[in-house]
Design an enzyme around this catalytic site. Structure first.
Site: not given
Ligand code: PGA
Length: 245
Positions: A95, A162, A11-12, A221-222
């Site tokens: 990360h 990533e 979720w950041k 993420g998003g």
């Molecule tokens: P994203 O992020 O799916 O929005 O690209 C992935 C992450 O940073 O873990």
């Protein structure tokens, strides 16, 4: 071990108590057969850990980070021990947003891993190259430097590959790129370590990612912030697993 059923929602620094509750209400409705076939985890901001624990107790909770320190006068930090005491059993470590925005280096990552081991938190060590590093042909040396911290790590861990240029950009690495890097990582860390892919994973692209034989799941993420998209994504994973396992 090859079943690609690990999905971690990162979720950041997003959501509020109200929007997190709305999202969790939708996630709580995920049908039992989908829950059963996936190893699903949510990495919320620390303040939402109790909410996630209360609303979806069947989901593993992942920290987004832990402190490099044990305890004491480190204002703003959250220790592995605190996270463990709240029911957290996994943590993202290193990360790229921590590495590049907060200049986190291998020494700090090494200390964080030590605290994870001590408190039975499974680290998901995030690795990946920038666009410049890829263009310079440095992918393998960058990844090797990043996984170097795991050399003497004897507790269970996972890796998330990533590529930095694919995070939040809508760009996804091609299956061939992912397969090459995952194969390289798997050879370096051993056959039993799960390797996840992350970087703009969406409901539309999850199938093609799971088809890559060296992928064991995804860090999302998003797409994990929108309930419709996330539920479609996990349903597709369950559907894919039904067909292939
Ligand atoms: P994203 O992020 O799916 O929005 O690209 C992935 C992450 O940073 O873990």
């Amino acid at each position: 071990m090859t079943t690609p059923n690990i999905i971690i929602a990162n979720w950041k620094m997003n959501l509020t108590e109200r929007t997190a509750t709305e999202l969790l209400t939708s996630i709580a409705g995920i049908p039992q057969h989908v829950r059963d076939s996936l190893r699903m985890s949510i990495a919320p901001s620390a303040c939402f850990v109790p909410l996630v624990r209360q609303m979806v107790p069947w989901i593993t909770i992942c920290a987004q980070d832990v402190s490099a320190f044990d305890y004491g006068a480190y204002t703003g930090d959250i220790s592995a021990q605190m996270m463990a005491s709240m029911g957290v059993t996994m943590s993202l470590i290193g990360h790229s947003e921590r590495r590049y925005i907060y200049h986190e280096n291998n020494a700090a990552i090494h200390d964080k891993l030590r605290h994870c081991a001590r408190h039975n938190i499974t680290p998901i060590v995030c690795v990946g190259e920038t666009l410049e590093e890829r263009q310079a042909g440095d992918v393998k040396s960058v990844i090797l430097r990043q996984i170097d911290v795991l050399e003497k790590y004897s507790n269970p861990f996972m890796i998330a590959y990533e590529p930095v240029w694919a995070i939040g950009t809508g760009e996804t690495a091609t299956p061939d790129m992912v397969d090459r890097v995952h194969t390289f990582i798997q050879k370096s860390v051993g056959p039993d370590v799960p390797i996840l892919y992350g970087g703009s994973v969406k409901a539309d692209t999850i199938d093609s990612i799971l088809r890559i034989p060296t992928v064991h799941g995804a860090l999302v993420g998003g797409a994990s912030l929108k309930s419709d998209e996330f539920i479609e994504l996990v349903s597709k994973v369950a559907g894919y697993l039904d067909k292939t396992t």
